[in-house]
Motif scaffolding. Structure first.
Motif, PDB file in Angstrom:
ATOM      1  N   LEU A  58       0.700  -1.288   0.022  1.00  0.00           N
ATOM      2  CA  LEU A  58      -0.079  -0.105  -0.164  1.00  0.00           C
ATOM      3  C   LEU A  58       0.875   1.367   0.005  1.00  0.00           C
ATOM      4  CD1 LEU A  58      -0.928   1.634   2.800  1.00  0.00           C
ATOM      5  CD2 LEU A  58      -1.676  -0.283   3.508  1.00  0.00           C
ATOM      6  N   LEU A  59       2.190   0.934   0.429  1.00  0.00           N
ATOM      7  CA  LEU A  59       3.044   2.411   0.281  1.00  0.00           C
ATOM      8  C   LEU A  59       3.418   2.544  -1.014  1.00  0.00           C
ATOM      9  CD1 LEU A  59       4.968   1.945   3.769  1.00  0.00           C
ATOM     10  CD2 LEU A  59       3.157   3.379   3.296  1.00  0.00           C
ATOM     11  N   ASP A  60       3.454   1.584  -1.909  1.00  0.00           N
ATOM     12  CA  ASP A  60       3.650   1.681  -3.441  1.00  0.00           C
ATOM     13  C   ASP A  60       2.532   2.113  -4.238  1.00  0.00           C
ATOM     14  OD1 ASP A  60       6.171   1.128  -2.546  1.00  0.00           O
ATOM     15  OD2 ASP A  60       5.973  -1.235  -2.921  1.00  0.00           O
ATOM     16  N   ARG A  61       1.501   2.234  -3.699  1.00  0.00           N
ATOM     17  CA  ARG A  61       0.347   2.738  -4.385  1.00  0.00           C
ATOM     18  C   ARG A  61       0.622   4.099  -5.176  1.00  0.00           C
ATOM     19  NH1 ARG A  61      -4.555   1.739  -0.225  1.00  0.00           N
ATOM     20  NH2 ARG A  61      -4.165   3.982   0.093  1.00  0.00           N
ATOM     21  N   GLU A  62      -0.317   4.304  -6.118  1.00  0.00           N
ATOM     22  CA  GLU A  62      -0.194   5.803  -6.887  1.00  0.00           C
ATOM     23  C   GLU A  62      -0.224   6.722  -5.858  1.00  0.00           C
ATOM     24  OE1 GLU A  62      -2.367   7.990 -10.529  1.00  0.00           O
ATOM     25  OE2 GLU A  62      -1.839   5.771 -10.908  1.00  0.00           O
ATOM     26  N   GLU A  63      -1.368   6.540  -5.130  1.00  0.00           N
ATOM     27  CA  GLU A  63      -1.819   7.472  -3.797  1.00  0.00           C
ATOM     28  C   GLU A  63      -1.587   6.850  -2.640  1.00  0.00           C
ATOM     29  OE1 GLU A  63      -5.179  10.346  -4.568  1.00  0.00           O
ATOM     30  OE2 GLU A  63      -4.993   9.889  -6.568  1.00  0.00           O
ATOM     31  N   PRO A  64      -0.453   6.765  -2.104  1.00  0.00           N
ATOM     32  CA  PRO A  64      -0.240   5.982  -0.870  1.00  0.00           C
ATOM     33  C   PRO A  64      -0.598   6.891   0.504  1.00  0.00           C
ATOM     34  CG  PRO A  64       1.812   6.783  -1.518  1.00  0.00           C
ATOM     35  CD  PRO A  64       0.807   7.205  -2.321  1.00  0.00           C
ATOM     36  N   PRO A  65      -1.061   6.462   1.446  1.00  0.00           N
ATOM     37  CA  PRO A  65      -1.326   7.200   2.621  1.00  0.00           C
ATOM     38  C   PRO A  65      -0.249   7.769   3.267  1.00  0.00           C
ATOM     39  CG  PRO A  65      -1.269   4.646   3.363  1.00  0.00           C
ATOM     40  CD  PRO A  65      -1.281   4.727   1.796  1.00  0.00           C
ATOM     41  N   HIS A  66      -0.047   8.677   3.726  1.00  0.00           N
ATOM     42  CA  HIS A  66       0.844   9.248   4.318  1.00  0.00           C
ATOM     43  C   HIS A  66       1.295   8.553   5.719  1.00  0.00           C
ATOM     44  CE1 HIS A  66       3.645  12.011   7.175  1.00  0.00           C
ATOM     45  NE2 HIS A  66       4.361  12.025   5.819  1.00  0.00           N
ATOM     46  N   MET A  67       2.288   7.978   6.013  1.00  0.00           N
ATOM     47  CA  MET A  67       2.751   7.354   7.204  1.00  0.00           C
ATOM     48  C   MET A  67       3.798   8.030   8.058  1.00  0.00           C
ATOM     49  SD  MET A  67       4.050   3.498   7.109  1.00  0.00           S
ATOM     50  CE  MET A  67       4.225   2.636   8.678  1.00  0.00           C
ATOM     51  N   TRP A  68       3.290   8.321   9.132  1.00  0.00           N
ATOM     52  CA  TRP A  68       4.063   9.203  10.169  1.00  0.00           C
ATOM     53  C   TRP A  68       4.383   8.080  11.331  1.00  0.00           C
ATOM     54  CZ3 TRP A  68       4.348  14.914  10.337  1.00  0.00           C
ATOM     55  CH2 TRP A  68       5.049  15.201  11.285  1.00  0.00           C
ATOM     56  N   CYS A  69       5.568   7.906  11.367  1.00  0.00           N
ATOM     57  CA  CYS A  69       6.015   6.797  12.254  1.00  0.00           C
ATOM     58  C   CYS A  69       7.055   7.441  13.604  1.00  0.00           C
ATOM     59  CB  CYS A  69       6.998   5.684  11.809  1.00  0.00           C
ATOM     60  SG  CYS A  69       5.919   4.653  10.496  1.00  0.00           S
ATOM     61  N   THR A  70       6.339   7.345  14.614  1.00  0.00           N
ATOM     62  CA  THR A  70       7.403   7.755  15.828  1.00  0.00           C
ATOM     63  C   THR A  70       7.931   6.322  16.410  1.00  0.00           C
ATOM     64  OG1 THR A  70       5.939   9.655  16.228  1.00  0.00           O
ATOM     65  CG2 THR A  70       7.295   9.040  17.882  1.00  0.00           C
ATOM     66  N   ILE A  71       9.091   6.175  16.465  1.00  0.00           N
ATOM     67  CA  ILE A  71       9.866   4.676  16.863  1.00  0.00           C
ATOM     68  C   ILE A  71      10.567   4.969  17.862  1.00  0.00           C
ATOM     69  CG2 ILE A  71      10.994   2.783  16.045  1.00  0.00           C
ATOM     70  CD1 ILE A  71      10.161   3.578  13.000  1.00  0.00           C
ATOM     71  N   ASP A  72      10.371   4.411  19.125  1.00  0.00           N
ATOM     72  CA  ASP A  72      11.147   4.597  20.511  1.00  0.00           C
ATOM     73  C   ASP A  72      12.507   4.390  20.168  1.00  0.00           C
ATOM     74  OD1 ASP A  72      10.399   5.259  23.532  1.00  0.00           O
ATOM     75  OD2 ASP A  72      12.076   3.824  23.248  1.00  0.00           O
ATOM     76  N   GLU A  73      13.427   4.824  20.595  1.00  0.00           N
ATOM     77  CA  GLU A  73      14.956   4.592  20.441  1.00  0.00           C
ATOM     78  C   GLU A  73      15.101   3.199  20.830  1.00  0.00           C
ATOM     79  OE1 GLU A  73      19.512   5.840  21.646  1.00  0.00           O
ATOM     80  OE2 GLU A  73      17.730   6.908  22.345  1.00  0.00           O
ATOM     81  N   ALA A  74      14.394   2.533  21.813  1.00  0.00           N
ATOM     82  CA  ALA A  74      14.617   1.359  22.434  1.00  0.00           C
ATOM     83  C   ALA A  74      14.163   0.349  21.461  1.00  0.00           C
ATOM     84  CB  ALA A  74      13.766   1.001  23.539  1.00  0.00           C
ATOM     85  N   ALA A  75      13.316   0.570  20.358  1.00  0.00           N
ATOM     86  CA  ALA A  75      12.896  -0.450  19.367  1.00  0.00           C
ATOM     87  C   ALA A  75      14.131  -0.422  18.296  1.00  0.00           C
ATOM     88  CB  ALA A  75      11.713   0.125  18.754  1.00  0.00           C
ATOM     89  N   LEU A  76      14.658   0.609  18.159  1.00  0.00           N
ATOM     90  CA  LEU A  76      15.732   0.708  17.295  1.00  0.00           C
ATOM     91  C   LEU A  76      17.062  -0.050  17.540  1.00  0.00           C
ATOM     92  CD1 LEU A  76      15.945   4.417  16.271  1.00  0.00           C
ATOM     93  CD2 LEU A  76      14.755   2.502  14.891  1.00  0.00           C
ATOM     94  N   ARG A  77      17.194  -0.150  19.163  1.00  0.00           N
ATOM     95  CA  ARG A  77      18.389  -0.817  19.696  1.00  0.00           C
ATOM     96  C   ARG A  77      18.159  -2.033  19.979  1.00  0.00           C
ATOM     97  NH1 ARG A  77      22.265   2.533  20.644  1.00  0.00           N
ATOM     98  NH2 ARG A  77      22.013   4.842  20.751  1.00  0.00           N
ATOM     99  N   ARG A  78      16.773  -2.445  19.834  1.00  0.00           N
ATOM    100  CA  ARG A  78      16.486  -3.974  20.337  1.00  0.00           C
ATOM    101  C   ARG A  78      16.917  -4.903  19.169  1.00  0.00           C
ATOM    102  NH1 ARG A  78      11.977  -3.243  22.143  1.00  0.00           N
ATOM    103  NH2 ARG A  78      12.646  -3.677  24.346  1.00  0.00           N
TER     104      ARG A  78
END
Length: 183
Positions: A58-78
Motif C-alpha cells: 500500500l506504500l507503493d500505490r499511486e496515492e499512498p497514505p502518509h505514514m508518520w512513524c514515531t519509533i522509540d529509540e529502544a525499538a531501534l536498539r532492540r
C-alpha cells in the motif's frame, strides 16, 4: 472486503518494541514472528510474514497514505535476529524515511518517559473522520477502537510523542548511528 489500511489516507504509528510492520524487511518480520510466536509452526510464521509483505504494497500505490512513524529509540536498539538483520532493517528504515509520504521520528531514550510508554499503536485516518480508528498492538491481534473519546486520547498521545521526538534530520542521524554499532 477492503481492509482498514486500504482505506486510510494517513497512518500515525507509535512503536515501542519493534519497527512498524509496514516498514519491516522480510527477514526482520520473520525474526519478529519467530520470537513472538514461540509455539507457532514455521508454515504459520511464513503465512504471517507473507501477509505483512503484501500489506507493505500500500506504500507503493499511486496515492499512498502518509505514514508518520514515531519509533522509540529502544525499538531501534532492540536486536531482532542477528546483527545483519538489524543493519538491513535500519538501512531499509532510513531509505523509507526518504520517501515523500513517510515520516520517521525518534523519541530518544535520554528524554525519559513519554506520552505512550506502555503500548504501540496506530491511528488510521479514514477519508472522513467517522472512519478513523485506533489499532493497539496486542499479542497475536490488534484491538480496534473507534469511539470518539478513545480516538482523541490516542491522537493527542501521538501529537505529544511527535513533539517530544527528535526532528527528522536528527532522527535519521540516530538511526544511522545505531545501524553502525555492533550488536
Amino acid at each position: 472486503m477492503p481492509r482498514l489500511e486500504d482505506e486510510a489516507v494517513r497512518e500515525d504509528h507509535f512503536a515501542c518494541i519493534y519497527i512498524p510492520g509496514l516498514l519491516q524487511t522480510r527477514v526482520y518480520a520473520e525474526a519478529v514472528h519467530r520470537a513472538s510466536e514461540v509455539h507457532c509452526p514455521e508454515q504459520e510464521v511464513q503465512h504471517m510474514v507473507e501477509s505483512r509483505m503484501k500489506s507493505r504494497k500500500l506504500l507503493d500505490r499511486e496515492e499512498p497514505p502518509h505514514m508518520w512513524c514515531t519509533i522509540d529509540e529502544a525499538a531501534l536498539r532492540r536486536r531482532v535476529g542477528c546483527r545483519d538483520v538489524m543493519q538491513q532493517q535500519l538501512r531499509h528504515l532510513l531509505e523509507a524515511s526518504q520517501r515523500h509520504h513517510v515520516t520517521v521520528q525518534v523519541p530518544p531514550l535520554s528524554k525519559g518517559a513519554h506520552a505512550a510508554a506502555v503500548d504501540s499503536f496506530a491511528v488510521l485516518w479514514g477519508p472522513t473522520p467517522e472512519l478513523d480508528v485506533v489499532n493497539v498492538d496486542l499479542i497475536r491481534a490488534g484491538l480496534f477502537m473507534e469511539k470518539q473519546q478513545e480516538l482523541e486520547r490516542y491522537k493527542l498521545a501521538f501529537e505529544h510523542l511527535s513533539a517530544q521526538a527528535l526532528d527528522l534530520e536528527s532522527s535519521a542521524a540516530i538511526i544511522n548511528r545505531i545501524s553502525k554499532v555492533p550488536q
